[in-house]
Write a protein that holds these residues in place. Structure first.
Motif, PDB file in Angstrom:
ATOM      1  N   ARG A  98       8.713 -16.473 -33.290  1.00  0.00           N
ATOM      2  CA  ARG A  98       9.331 -15.184 -32.996  1.00  0.00           C
ATOM      3  C   ARG A  98       9.755 -14.511 -34.301  1.00  0.00           C
ATOM      4  NH1 ARG A  98       8.667 -14.249 -27.918  1.00  0.00           N
ATOM      5  NH2 ARG A  98       9.422 -16.351 -27.567  1.00  0.00           N
ATOM      6  N   MET A  99       9.360 -13.252 -34.455  1.00  0.00           N
ATOM      7  CA  MET A  99       9.753 -12.469 -35.616  1.00  0.00           C
ATOM      8  C   MET A  99      10.489 -11.205 -35.154  1.00  0.00           C
ATOM      9  SD  MET A  99       8.710 -13.834 -38.530  1.00  0.00           S
ATOM     10  CE  MET A  99       7.632 -15.178 -39.085  1.00  0.00           C
ATOM     11  N   PRO A 100      11.292 -10.588 -36.050  1.00  0.00           N
ATOM     12  CA  PRO A 100      12.051  -9.389 -35.659  1.00  0.00           C
ATOM     13  C   PRO A 100      11.163  -8.159 -35.540  1.00  0.00           C
ATOM     14  CG  PRO A 100      12.452  -9.903 -37.954  1.00  0.00           C
ATOM     15  CD  PRO A 100      11.644 -11.037 -37.410  1.00  0.00           C
ATOM     16  N   ASP A 134      14.474  -4.016 -43.376  1.00  0.00           N
ATOM     17  CA  ASP A 134      13.010  -3.938 -43.356  1.00  0.00           C
ATOM     18  C   ASP A 134      12.456  -5.235 -42.778  1.00  0.00           C
ATOM     19  OD1 ASP A 134      10.307  -3.710 -43.801  1.00  0.00           O
ATOM     20  OD2 ASP A 134      10.469  -3.103 -45.894  1.00  0.00           O
ATOM     21  N   THR A 135      12.182  -5.238 -41.483  1.00  0.00           N
ATOM     22  CA  THR A 135      11.704  -6.464 -40.842  1.00  0.00           C
ATOM     23  C   THR A 135      10.284  -6.823 -41.280  1.00  0.00           C
ATOM     24  OG1 THR A 135      10.886  -5.272 -38.872  1.00  0.00           O
ATOM     25  CG2 THR A 135      13.164  -6.051 -38.824  1.00  0.00           C
ATOM     26  N   LEU A 136       9.508  -5.835 -41.656  1.00  0.00           N
ATOM     27  CA  LEU A 136       8.165  -6.113 -42.152  1.00  0.00           C
ATOM     28  C   LEU A 136       8.236  -6.925 -43.442  1.00  0.00           C
ATOM     29  CD1 LEU A 136       5.136  -5.628 -41.715  1.00  0.00           C
ATOM     30  CD2 LEU A 136       5.370  -3.542 -43.082  1.00  0.00           C
ATOM     31  N   ARG A 137       9.135  -6.537 -44.326  1.00  0.00           N
ATOM     32  CA  ARG A 137       9.314  -7.269 -45.592  1.00  0.00           C
ATOM     33  C   ARG A 137       9.794  -8.693 -45.317  1.00  0.00           C
ATOM     34  NH1 ARG A 137       7.499  -9.135 -49.789  1.00  0.00           N
ATOM     35  NH2 ARG A 137       8.935  -9.574 -51.506  1.00  0.00           N
ATOM     36  N   GLU A 177       6.796 -10.742 -44.377  1.00  0.00           N
ATOM     37  CA  GLU A 177       5.953 -11.007 -45.542  1.00  0.00           C
ATOM     38  C   GLU A 177       6.540 -12.132 -46.386  1.00  0.00           C
ATOM     39  OE1 GLU A 177       5.998  -7.130 -47.207  1.00  0.00           O
ATOM     40  OE2 GLU A 177       4.187  -6.462 -46.153  1.00  0.00           O
ATOM     41  N   MET A 178       7.861 -12.142 -46.537  1.00  0.00           N
ATOM     42  CA  MET A 178       8.524 -13.190 -47.317  1.00  0.00           C
ATOM     43  C   MET A 178       8.365 -14.551 -46.657  1.00  0.00           C
ATOM     44  SD  MET A 178      12.005 -11.123 -48.393  1.00  0.00           S
ATOM     45  CE  MET A 178      12.781 -12.555 -49.136  1.00  0.00           C
ATOM     46  N   MET A 179       8.456 -14.585 -45.336  1.00  0.00           N
ATOM     47  CA  MET A 179       8.305 -15.857 -44.611  1.00  0.00           C
ATOM     48  C   MET A 179       6.908 -16.432 -44.809  1.00  0.00           C
ATOM     49  SD  MET A 179      11.122 -16.799 -43.098  1.00  0.00           S
ATOM     50  CE  MET A 179      10.667 -17.866 -41.726  1.00  0.00           C
ATOM     51  N   PHE A 180       5.899 -15.586 -44.739  1.00  0.00           N
ATOM     52  CA  PHE A 180       4.533 -16.093 -44.858  1.00  0.00           C
ATOM     53  C   PHE A 180       4.124 -16.336 -46.313  1.00  0.00           C
ATOM     54  CE2 PHE A 180       4.212 -14.327 -40.522  1.00  0.00           C
ATOM     55  CZ  PHE A 180       3.720 -15.456 -39.886  1.00  0.00           C
ATOM     56  N   PHE A 195      -1.092 -11.970 -34.275  1.00  0.00           N
ATOM     57  CA  PHE A 195       0.156 -11.243 -34.070  1.00  0.00           C
ATOM     58  C   PHE A 195      -0.034 -10.424 -32.797  1.00  0.00           C
ATOM     59  CE2 PHE A 195       0.168 -12.098 -38.546  1.00  0.00           C
ATOM     60  CZ  PHE A 195       1.492 -12.121 -38.957  1.00  0.00           C
ATOM     61  N   ILE A 196       1.001 -10.327 -31.971  1.00  0.00           N
ATOM     62  CA  ILE A 196       0.925  -9.494 -30.774  1.00  0.00           C
ATOM     63  C   ILE A 196       2.195  -8.662 -30.664  1.00  0.00           C
ATOM     64  CG2 ILE A 196       1.809 -11.364 -29.283  1.00  0.00           C
ATOM     65  CD1 ILE A 196       0.074 -10.123 -27.010  1.00  0.00           C
ATOM     66  N   PHE A 197       2.027  -7.369 -30.413  1.00  0.00           N
ATOM     67  CA  PHE A 197       3.197  -6.510 -30.226  1.00  0.00           C
ATOM     68  C   PHE A 197       2.867  -5.372 -29.268  1.00  0.00           C
ATOM     69  CE2 PHE A 197       1.139  -4.477 -33.939  1.00  0.00           C
ATOM     70  CZ  PHE A 197       1.114  -3.146 -33.526  1.00  0.00           C
ATOM     71  N   GLU A 198       3.924  -4.794 -28.695  1.00  0.00           N
ATOM     72  CA  GLU A 198       3.833  -3.578 -27.898  1.00  0.00           C
ATOM     73  C   GLU A 198       4.222  -2.402 -28.791  1.00  0.00           C
ATOM     74  OE1 GLU A 198       6.226  -4.511 -24.010  1.00  0.00           O
ATOM     75  OE2 GLU A 198       6.821  -5.885 -25.629  1.00  0.00           O
ATOM     76  N   PRO A 199       3.446  -1.321 -28.816  1.00  0.00           N
ATOM     77  CA  PRO A 199       3.846  -0.163 -29.626  1.00  0.00           C
ATOM     78  C   PRO A 199       5.203   0.397 -29.208  1.00  0.00           C
ATOM     79  CG  PRO A 199       1.536  -0.003 -29.015  1.00  0.00           C
ATOM     80  CD  PRO A 199       2.107  -1.146 -28.222  1.00  0.00           C
ATOM     81  N   VAL A 200       5.478   0.375 -27.918  1.00  0.00           N
ATOM     82  CA  VAL A 200       6.807   0.686 -27.383  1.00  0.00           C
ATOM     83  C   VAL A 200       7.152  -0.423 -26.407  1.00  0.00           C
ATOM     84  CG1 VAL A 200       8.262   2.326 -26.133  1.00  0.00           C
ATOM     85  CG2 VAL A 200       6.410   3.177 -27.582  1.00  0.00           C
ATOM     86  N   GLN A 201       8.276  -1.077 -26.634  1.00  0.00           N
ATOM     87  CA  GLN A 201       8.641  -2.224 -25.798  1.00  0.00           C
ATOM     88  C   GLN A 201       9.222  -1.741 -24.466  1.00  0.00           C
ATOM     89  OE1 GLN A 201      11.223  -4.422 -28.573  1.00  0.00           O
ATOM     90  NE2 GLN A 201       9.507  -5.807 -28.971  1.00  0.00           N
TER      91      GLN A 201
END
Length: 430
Positions: free
Chosen positions: A174-176, A186-189, A192-195, A208-214
């Protein structure tokens, strides 16, 4: 309450599973529906701001879809064909190719999965693991992807996950989500740091899987920049990008796909909800051509492809997506919705707007208050529900075809409900 309605309620209580949910908020028996309105057994008509949880983007009983379906049935058209070749499947695929894929420069194979969105998600998970040879899948906070065991492992909501009992919900990191910790983070950053850290303990993902609008997670809308960043990260890591466009797709956010403005090219896209156009069960998985490595029947199901849904889905594509007219109308109504919801937010201290397009709502900060607003709205003729981790968001999913006058009337009902609920809540606090 009339005796006959009491009897109908009694059979639901006596025989229907405790899993039933929406009906608990709308305690009436519905008998008819047309356009953006539903009618109950007692004759009361309600404006529908739920639309089958975005399964009825084109409203109830669209006359052209209905006419085509009735003609198909009356002419002894195929009702069930497994995944055999049928005329109606061919016509649907041709319409999808001509009206959706080609205008957007997209080259995807269309996989007919089982009849609901969770089936499409399950197929995407399996294929991502098969293509990459990896197991880990990155999902995001507040995400909702379905209720079957694989899709449920991607779903964040604790209450829904609890339904699995002691079932194994694993293979997911699970990621933010975008904005999960506020705009300043910046959750994207962070991802990137985790990986980039070989000691982070996070395995290289299959996808990776996401909804454009949750949708169920509170109408959290990912920015174009964040979606682009996740796409870049997936490519860098050799992972696939899966966009879950089940609730946010088919025009709900203002374009056919909710990720169009970001200009990304997902490896897979899940579709369901309004794909049939008529509320019929129908789900599919769009797969980039190079990833379609299934062996025949390696992923199957008795109801993979609904022939009746092919009929109505084709009509929906030809009627609403042959040019930009409908899309422009949706974007116009989205502006009306934004203005109406802002008026409501102004009545509730600390409230804020969330979402995008015709998938918007108001975060009122409290599940109790949001539930009270929705209940008052229903008492005055409006069907509307909540979403979010604490059900704190009053969520509007009106049909995209709703007449402007009806949309404004529904927003007026909602505004009155918010005012009355806020006043009552203030009095109770004092």
């Amino acid at each position: 309450m009339p005796t006959d309605m009491s009897a109908e309620f009694e059979i639901f209580t006596r025989r229907e599973s405790e899993a039933r949910s929406y009906c608990r908020s709308f305690e009436t028996v519905f008998t008819k529906a047309k356009g953006a309105e539903m009618t109950a057994a007692d004759g009361t008509t309600y404006i529908d701001f739920l639309a089958g949880c975005s399964s009825l983007n084109y409203g109830h009983n669209d006359p052209d879809m209905k006419e085509a379906l009735v003609a198909h049935i009356a002419g002894d058209g195929i009702a069930h064909g497994l995944d055999m070749y049928t005329q109606e499947k061919a016509r649907f695929l041709e319409a999808y190719e001509e009206n959706i894929l080609k205008p957007r420069g997209m080259d995807y194979k269309v996989m007919m999965t089982g009849p609901t969105g969770t089936n499409a998600v399950e197929a995407a998970m399996k294929l991502a693991r098969k293509v990459t040879g990896r197991r880990n899948i990155v999902a995001f906070t507040n995400g909702f992807h379905g209720m079957t065991m694989g899709a449920l492992s991607l779903t964040g909501n604790a209450g829904k996950r609890a339904g699995a009992g002691c079932g194994s919900l694993c293979g997911v990191t699970r990621m933010p989500f975008d904005g999960a910790f506020g705009d300043e983070m910046d959750t994207l950053r962070q991802m990137e740091m985790m990986f980039d850290n070989p000691s982070s303990g996070v395995d290289a993902p299959a996808a990776f899987i996401f909804e454009p609008v949750q949708g169920e997670g509170g109408l959290n809308a990912a920015s174009d920049e964040w979606m682009q960043g996740v796409a870049r990260l997936a490519k860098k890591l050799g992972a696939l990008l899966i966009v879950d466009d089940i609730q946010s797709g088919c025009g709900r956010t203002g374009t056919y796909f909710a990720f169009e403005s970001a200009g990304i090219e997902p490896d897979m896209v899940t579709q369901a909800k309004s794909l049939s156009g008529f509320g019929l069960p129908f789900a599919a998985l769009l797969i980039k051509r190079e990833h379609d490595i299934w062996k025949p029947a390696e992923h199957n199901g008795t109801f993979r492809g609904n022939t009746h849904a092919f009929v109505t889905g084709r009509v929906a594509l030809e009627k609403f997506w042959a040019d930009d007219t409908f899309q422009n109308e949706v974007q116009h109504k989205s502006a009306i919705l934004t203005a109406g919801l802002q008026a409501i937010a102004d009545e509730v201290p600390g409230a804020r707007l969330k979402g995008r397009g015709m998938m918007q709502g108001v975060d009122v900060g409290s599940g109790e208050l949001a539930g009270d607003i929705c209940a008052r709205a229903f008492d005055n003729g409006l069907i509307i529900e909540t979403s979010g981790a604490e059900d704190e968001v009053v969520k509007v999913l009106a049909p995209l075809t709703i007449p402007e006058e009806t949309l404004r009337k529904g927003l007026d009902i909602l505004l009155d409900a918010a005012r009355n609920a806020t006043v009552q809540n203030k009095i109770a606090a004092e």
